[in-house]
Design an enzyme around this catalytic site. Sequence first.
Site, PDB file in Angstrom:
ATOM      1  N   HIS A  76      44.277 -59.110 118.542  1.00  0.00           N
ATOM      2  CA  HIS A  76      44.423 -57.763 119.100  1.00  0.00           C
ATOM      3  C   HIS A  76      45.144 -57.864 120.440  1.00  0.00           C
ATOM      4  O   HIS A  76      45.420 -58.965 120.923  1.00  0.00           O
ATOM      5  CB  HIS A  76      43.059 -57.068 119.249  1.00  0.00           C
ATOM      6  CG  HIS A  76      42.130 -57.773 120.170  1.00  0.00           C
ATOM      7  ND1 HIS A  76      41.179 -58.669 119.730  1.00  0.00           N
ATOM      8  CD2 HIS A  76      42.009 -57.751 121.514  1.00  0.00           C
ATOM      9  CE1 HIS A  76      40.515 -59.151 120.766  1.00  0.00           C
ATOM     10  NE2 HIS A  76      40.999 -58.611 121.875  1.00  0.00           N
ATOM     11  N   HIS A  95      45.198 -61.451 122.327  1.00  0.00           N
ATOM     12  CA  HIS A  95      44.006 -62.280 122.145  1.00  0.00           C
ATOM     13  C   HIS A  95      43.900 -62.712 120.689  1.00  0.00           C
ATOM     14  O   HIS A  95      43.877 -61.874 119.786  1.00  0.00           O
ATOM     15  CB  HIS A  95      42.746 -61.518 122.571  1.00  0.00           C
ATOM     16  CG  HIS A  95      42.622 -61.382 124.056  1.00  0.00           C
ATOM     17  ND1 HIS A  95      41.744 -60.517 124.662  1.00  0.00           N
ATOM     18  CD2 HIS A  95      43.283 -62.034 125.063  1.00  0.00           C
ATOM     19  CE1 HIS A  95      41.868 -60.639 125.982  1.00  0.00           C
ATOM     20  NE2 HIS A  95      42.790 -61.538 126.247  1.00  0.00           N
ATOM     21  N   HIS A  99      40.055 -49.076 120.036  1.00  0.00           N
ATOM     22  CA  HIS A  99      40.120 -49.851 121.283  1.00  0.00           C
ATOM     23  C   HIS A  99      41.401 -50.670 121.356  1.00  0.00           C
ATOM     24  O   HIS A  99      41.792 -51.121 122.423  1.00  0.00           O
ATOM     25  CB  HIS A  99      38.918 -50.791 121.394  1.00  0.00           C
ATOM     26  CG  HIS A  99      37.609 -50.123 121.098  1.00  0.00           C
ATOM     27  ND1 HIS A  99      37.143 -49.052 121.825  1.00  0.00           N
ATOM     28  CD2 HIS A  99      36.679 -50.353 120.143  1.00  0.00           C
ATOM     29  CE1 HIS A  99      35.980 -48.657 121.331  1.00  0.00           C
ATOM     30  NE2 HIS A  99      35.683 -49.425 120.307  1.00  0.00           N
TER      31      HIS A  99
END
Length: 262
Positions: free
Chosen positions: A95, A120, A65
């Site tokens: 990330h 983030h 992701h």
Amino acid sequence: MSRLSWGYREHNGPIHWKEFFPIADGDQQSPIEIKTKEVKYDSSLRPLSIKYDPSSAKIISNSGHSFNVDFDDTENKSVLRGGPLTGSYRLRQVHLHWGSADDHGSEHIVDGVSYAAELHVVHWNSDKYPSFVEAAHEPDGLAVLGVFLQIGEPNSQLQKITDTLDSIKEKGKQTRFTNFDLLSLLPPSWDYWTYPGSLTVPPLLESVTWIVLKQPINISSQQLAKFRSLLCTAEGEAAAFLVSNHRPPQPLKGRKVRASFH
């Protein structure tokens, strides 16, 4: 799509998440659009206090992701305090979210404008809870620092990350990653917006105090392209690139966004 197979492709992307994670339609979902005319300056908001120890970075991995940099969070080596927070929030993970082209990719949007990407920095309330996993279920459990990235000069602080991406190309790969100076990646100004929200990826838990920095940092178009070369598939699967990994803005539903600055 199953609970475990969510992603950002047509068959498993954000519009499908609510099938397995009904909180996707909850009252405190993230990201949001920040409308600066509706934001209130709050003089009670304190400056951020940030202490990050470069040696607490341990591993960089491909989750399918995004990339994740994981930090040693067994003690308060790297902590976020101040701002809207009560107590110490321990650094857990970093990330990035990006888009298929340079003109979009951030999760939060400011007055209709998207940035190229959004970093983030995830923390958990180590004063009140024994672990990240437990804190993630509590309304005051997590604090996420959001940093916008705009296209500009190459960013030497990001180079340490982009240099490792070839070794974590496939989902599930990881490699040692330490002496990472996260503090020097932050912009010079720590003016911020804050609001109560959620994780922007499943399980979408509504446990996040969001702190979104107003000032962006730079990334070059070439550096950003490196992230799109990561695969969202594991070795042995039909390869698919992680070209985009951002959730669209969610309804504010009466929440107030506060600013630390006029």
